[in-house]
Design an enzyme around this catalytic site. Structure first.
Site, mmCIF file in Angstrom:
data_model
loop_
_atom_site.group_PDB
_atom_site.id
_atom_site.type_symbol
_atom_site.label_atom_id
_atom_site.label_comp_id
_atom_site.label_asym_id
_atom_site.label_seq_id
_atom_site.Cartn_x
_atom_site.Cartn_y
_atom_site.Cartn_z
ATOM 1 N N GLY A 40 0.849 -1.190 0.000
ATOM 2 C CA GLY A 40 0.000 0.000 0.000
ATOM 3 C C GLY A 40 0.881 1.236 0.000
ATOM 4 N N GLY A 45 1.514 4.218 3.840
ATOM 5 C CA GLY A 45 2.484 3.342 3.183
ATOM 6 C C GLY A 45 3.623 4.102 2.535
ATOM 7 C CG HIS A 266 -19.376 12.534 5.241
ATOM 8 N ND1 HIS A 266 -20.168 13.569 4.851
ATOM 9 C CD2 HIS A 266 -18.219 13.078 5.664
ATOM 10 C CE1 HIS A 266 -19.506 14.708 5.037
ATOM 11 N NE2 HIS A 266 -18.314 14.432 5.525
ATOM 12 C CB SER A 284 -17.205 20.100 1.999
ATOM 13 O OG SER A 284 -16.909 20.664 3.249
ATOM 14 N NE ARG A 330 -17.746 14.259 9.177
ATOM 15 C CZ ARG A 330 -16.520 14.026 8.746
ATOM 16 N NH1 ARG A 330 -15.957 12.849 8.905
ATOM 17 N NH2 ARG A 330 -15.840 14.974 8.145
ATOM 18 C CG LEU A 441 -5.700 13.685 5.482
ATOM 19 C CD1 LEU A 441 -5.614 15.036 4.794
ATOM 20 C CD2 LEU A 441 -5.540 12.585 4.456
#
Lengths: 650, 253, 218
Positions: A40, A45, A266, A284, A330, A441
């Site tokens: 990955g 990765g 989401h 978004s 959410r 992230l």
């Protein structure tokens, strides 16, 4: 099953630094004798492979795409959290730690999350040094935006393409090592199995997707950075290639799978248009700042929205949650949308959608201001649906887009199979039962750049640099099972495509193991999946052969794993008799319909073990068709620093 | 809706390719172009006569750069600023005949049907498309302020998704827009200044060695780029290259 | 270094750009000289005589032009070969994708212009095609008028000037791009000046054969 989290002793704030000091090191000259296989090449990765090569290890990196730069991390839009406190608004490691633990509804490890918060700062430094063009203010300094679940502005962003820019940073670092000879890259290559000997990983078996050739690779350590399994729902915001194969096959070889039922859904995605649809697109969640969510109170919901009078509209979020209104978290927004649609009030094709109406905001602010705020999103919506959101309300519906569950790992990011490390979305991670926006992230890069490179040397330091020979019986056996499975798939000779089965599996998962789950529903889902699996192994049709570029074969292998994995997910959802974060069991809710945790019984990580582990995935049709055999273990979560509270948004 | 696809079929790099015509009925105008190909593939699968058409895709939201396809002579189809996966059948007429070809360039050899091998782009990046910073050696992110205009300018070119449409449309199969996007992205930032000269020289050498052609400034790359990257980047690349060649001629060879 | 130039597409393009721009400069001067014909026989012939009275300058310019031409043609061929090799299978459907006809046919217009230059030198400079001009080499005016009364010659010249116009329509601004000249404001200006220049050159040069052919000059 040994589920020792290996959490270092000492005060929370000192755990990671003292652990770094106590871990064994490898001298630079020794490092080059060790080979690490990284599977990955997304954020986790690529960053891990690049960093390990910089340190001097021999690295081989694998991805199924045609280039590492295409991994699905690239699609992350919003941003990346880091407690830099550049805005001077009171952010700190402790605050980010607390927000993340709380946001995850108290189902993650304190020590891991604290370390994540600490490392978040280094990520931003590293990314900027690599040339990631984050947004800046007029003084030339880095800008931040605020995101859900936090009261400080700590999200760094590059327009709506933060994931892309961060991935390209990691990718360029990786390609630099490829040029140096530190990393050997294998693109269009898929992991099909791992080779394990006495609970220690020895290597992997891959398939070259172009030539169809099955290859063996031996390594001293294997790193799985293969992402999440959201595509078990068929329709999700994941890339079409994203799959569970690597982690599921590791699970079959004995790795524990933790909290598979924790998925994040989401609320603001573009609804499904038709049966042909292959993918859902996220809009978004910032849109909920100016949009009002509603459904018709009664009557035919397929009427033109302009014909529905104001008093016939039910602004249900504003009605149920007067203080948070359209800005509830959410999971709640998603669940309520589903309830409305289940009650027959859904709008659009199939009644699967609710309106997100901007007419109030447009009449208040004007089209121009709205265009400045949301222009690109409105354009994207128009492109996909052909409808103009300035004139007619948007239709939105929730969609799966992240999975918090994954392979179980200890504090060193190593699974219960020694040497098998799992990073990024692929591990069961630091997000508990619900991930905050802009934290994916952060976690992927923290794991790859700053955590794994330390902990892996600690593991390798206790090993001799000898590799298992590729002609060893271990490899022979696993490879023969892999080829047997491909042969079995090809020889079914039925009539239906893997997509058809996948679509059907997705429907089962979405209906019974999606936004809200019940004992009854989950039980019937398991039965349906088992039946579907039978059908799959009897009526699948794959044209072509194994020795060529064969996309149907690729997807058949992945769907086969999703089928078994879906069953595992339902079992986990069934066993977790509480509601927490993204996991909502209808039996466990407050009188007001909110999630009710059971900290007495379920403040733990549920870790699933494949019972016939030495057989792995035998590849024999009869074995593959059988219902899965599992055992549930737990790792107790200890909370010493935070107090377990319950969330309220009324 | 009905469409007639004329699609390039080629079993492998060693086989001869040819166009084949397929009629697909019951399409929906809301479908994306790739979904229409999915429908065609399901149809081929049911008929069991021919293997499905191989084509590249992954994210299907216009960011991964995996999808390609030259549609009626236009890379990524008739819409400006979108990838093939974001193109919908609304853009076509009922019963229209659509020719679908792979990216055609010697440096992008065909893998199968519409799938090409774009690893040349990875090798160009390997040759110098990075800032040489090891993990852990970075200073504080705010230590070097960067003018907002520069940061925005860097972002605009950094938006490149490496799909290769620029090469596909260029009459010379030049990848200059791709190289220019990376070179100008990194050199716009202070962090990237140190290796500026080496970077541009190495990347262009790699570009030329991979067999891509030169830039004739026809600007068709800009017209088909799904991320609207401007050819001004190529001009800036030329400037940087010439300056570097004068300053460091020894680095040329 | 020389090898680097030969193998670098950017440097080859720079060679094309510099040599091309120098030749455009020459063309502007050449055209100004030609237009003296409208002032009468004496003006043109005395201008020609003056040029021939300065052999050192004349030959410097001639050699300079030859070098430019050779460099331009050589790098053009070198690039064209490489560019042709970069795509082995052509597209079935050809689409301009925003490119202009002029920009796509630079090689063709370039080749035609090269042929024309050869003919032009044979015609007026070494006078192979009209040996009778040798008898009175000072009467440039006479040579021009006699030649362009012939419809084929006049047509060839006008057509060739159209080629020059087409070549420069793309060539001039492309040269600035190749040399890395970019400025959000001035680049637009350069682009306009380039277009005006190429129209001016094509019309200016063509005006002579047209006027002679239609008897406006005799």
């Amino acid at each position: 099953m040994n589920l020792d989290g290996k959490i270092p002793k000492g005060a929370l704030a000192d755990k990671w630094s003292s652990h770094k000091f106590q871990m064994s090191l490898l001298a630079p000259a020794q490092k080059r004798h060790y080979k690490i296989l990284v599977v990955g090449t997304g954020l986790a990765g690529a960053s891990a492979a690049a960093t390990l090569a910089e340190l001097g290890y021999q690295v081989e990196a694998f991805c199924f795409q045609d280039s590492p730069r295409r991994a699905h991390s690239i699609a992350a839009q919003g941003g990346i959290n880091a407690c830099k406190n550049y805005q001077g608004d009171g952010d700190s490691v402790r605050r980010l730690f607390y927000d993340t633990i709380k946001g995850g509804d108290f189902r993650s490890r304190e020590a891991n999350v604290y370390r994540l918060a600490e490392e978040s700062q280094n990520i931003i430094d590293q990314a900027v040094a690599q040339g990631v063009p984050f947004a800046r203010d007029y003084g030339g300094f880095l800008d931040n935006r605020s995101f859900g679940g936090a009261q400080v502005s700590r999200t760094f962003y590059a327009k709506g393409q933060t994931g892309q820019q961060l991935l390209l940073g990691a990718y360029s670092a990786l390609q630099r090592q490829v040029a140096r000879g530190g990393v050997k890259l294998h693109t269009r290559t898929e992991l099909l199995d791992i080779v394990v000997d006495h609970d220690e990983v020895k290597g992997i078996i891959t398939r070259n997707l172009v030539s169809g050739k099955i290859n063996r690779f031996a390594g001293h350590a294997v790193v799985l950075a293969t992402g999440g399994y959201g595509n078990v729902f068929y329709l999700s915001t994941n890339a079409l290639g994203s799959n569970v194969t690597a982690t599921y096959r590791a699970y079959l070889r004995g790795a524990g799978f933790a909290n598979p039922c924790f998925t994040q859904i989401h609320p603001t995605c573009i609804p499904v248009k038709g049966n042909y649809q292959s993918k859902l697109t996220l809009m978004s969640e910032s849109l909920r700042n100016d949009g009002r969510v509603w459904v018709p109170k009664s009557g035919d919901p397929s009427r033109n929205p302009s014909q529905i009078a104001e008093e016939d509209r039910d602004y249900y979020l504003e009605r149920i949650y007067p203080s948070f209104g359209n800005l509830v978290p959410r999971d709640i927004a998603s669940r309520k949308a589903k309830e409305m649609c289940d009650a027959g009030k859904g709008v659009g094709p199939g009644g699967l959608g609710v309106y997100l109406d901007f007419s109030d905001a447009i009449s208040r602010l004007g089209e121009k201001t709205m265009g400045e705020r949301y222009g690109n999103l409105f354009d994207m919506y128009r492109q996909i649906t052909g409808e103009n959101p300035y004139k007619t309300p948007m239709r939105i519906y929730p969609a799966v887009h992240y999975t918090m569950g994954g392979l179980w790992v200890d504090y060193n990011l190593m699974s219960n199979i020694r040497g098998l490390h799992v990073i990024g979305e692929a591990n069961f991670s630091d997000h508990g039962s619900n991930r905050l926006g802009a934290s994916a992230l952060m976690q992927g890069l923290a794991d790859g750049y700053f955590i794994l490179p330390y902990t892996i040397s600690h593991y390798l330091a206790s090993h001799k640099p000898t590799l298992t020979p590729l002609d060893n019986n271990l490899f022979n056996r696993v490879e023969s099972q892999v080829t047997a499975k491909i042969r079995s798939l090809l020889s079914i000779g039925g009539s239906r495509s893997p997509h058809e089965f996948h679509r059907e599996l997705g429907k089962i998962m979405w209906n019974y193991c999606g936004m809200s789950r019940t004992t009854e529903g989950l039980r019937s889902a398991i039965a349906k999946i088992q039946q579907l699996k039978q059908d799959f192994w009897q009526d699948l049709y794959i044209p072509g052969s194994a020795g060529t570029f064969n996309q149907t074969l690729e997807s058949a292998g992945r769907v086969a794993d999703f089928l078994s994995f879906g069953e595992l997910m339902c079992q986990d959802a069934l066993a977790r008799e509480e509601s927490c974060g993204g996991h909502f069991r209808e039996e466990h809710q407050t009188s007001a319909g909110e999630a009710k945790r059971d900290d007495q019984k379920f403040a733990h990580v549920a870790v699933w073990q494949h019972v016939n582990q030495d057989r792995g995935s035998s590849g024999v049709k009869g074995d593959e068709m059988r219902p899965i055999k599992t055992k549930r273990h737990t790792e107790k979560l200890e909370f010493n620093e935070v107090q377990l509270t319950s969330r309220s948004y009324k | 809706m009905k469409l007639i696809f004329e699609i390039w079929r080629q079993e492998s790099p060693d086989h001869k390719g040819q166009f084949k015509t397929y009629e697909v009925n019951n399409l929906d105008t809301n479908m994306s172009f790739l979904e229409a190909l999915d429908v065609l593939n399901e149809q081929l699968l049911r008929e069991k006569k021919e293997e499905p058409v191989a084509f590249d895709y992954d994210c299907r939201e216009g960011i991964c750069g995996m999808c390609s396809l030259v549609i009626n002579g236009e890379p990524h189809g008739p819409l400006q600023g979108v990838t093939t996966c974001q193109l919908h059948l609304r853009s076509f007429k009922d019963s229209e005949r659509i020719t679908v070809e792979p990216w055609r360039a010697k440096s992008f050899p065909i893998v199968r049907d519409l799938v090409t091998d774009r690893s040349a782009f990875d090798r160009i990046i390997s040759s110098g498309g990075y800032i040489s910073v090891n993990t852990g050696s970075a200073g504080d992110a705010n230590a070097i302020p960067i003018e907002k205009a520069k940061a925005d300018q860097a972002f605009d070119v950094a938006a490149c998704i490496g799909c290769g449409a620029c090469v596909a449309t260029c009459k010379n199969s030049s990848a200059m827009l791709f190289v220019a996007a990376k070179v100008t992205h990194l050199s716009a930032l202070k962090q990237g200044e140190v290796e500026k000269e080496e970077r541009v020289l190495k990347m262009m050498t790699s570009h030329d060695m991979e067999g891509f052609g030169s830039c004739s400034q026809t600007k068709s790359c800009e017209a088909v780029c799904p991320k609207n990257i401007s050819t001004a980047a190529i001009t800036a690349l030329n400037r940087e290259y010439l300056r570097a060649a004068v300053k460091k001629p020894q680095a040329l060879s | 270094m020389m090898r680097a130039v030969l193998h670098s597409s950017v440097l080859l393009k720079a060679v094309m750009a510099v040599s091309g721009l120098l030749m455009v400069g020459f063309l502007l001067g050449h055209m100004a000289g030609n237009l003296l014909i409208f002032l009468g026989q004496d003006a043109l012939n005395s201008y020609a005589a003056k040029l021939h009275s300065m052999p050192s300058i004349l030959w410097t310019v001639r050699i300079g032009l030859l070098v430019c031409l050779l460099a331009h043609v050589f790098s053009g061929i070198k690039l064209a070969i490489k560019n042709r090799q970069s795509r082995s299978t052509p597209y079935k459907v050809k689409h301009p994708n925003a490119s202009t006809l002029a920009s796509r046919s630079m090689a063709i217009t370039g080749c035609l212009i090269l042929l024309y230059i050869c003919y032009h030198l044979a015609h007026f400079t070494v006078k192979w095609t009209h040996p009778e001009f040798q008898q009175n080499p000072g009467d440039v005016y006479g040579m021009v008028v006699t030649s362009f009364q012939h419809p084929l010659i006049a047509f060839t010249y006008v057509l060739s000037m159209a080629m020059v116009g087409a070549h420069l329509y793309h060539g001039i601004k492309s040269a600035f791009d190749s040399l890395g000249f970019y400025h959000p404001f001035y680049s637009v200006l350069v682009c306009r000046i380039a277009k005006v220049t190429c129209v001016l050159l094509a019309l200016g040069f063509s005006s002579v054969p047209v006027c002679v052919y239609f008897g406006l000059i005799s």
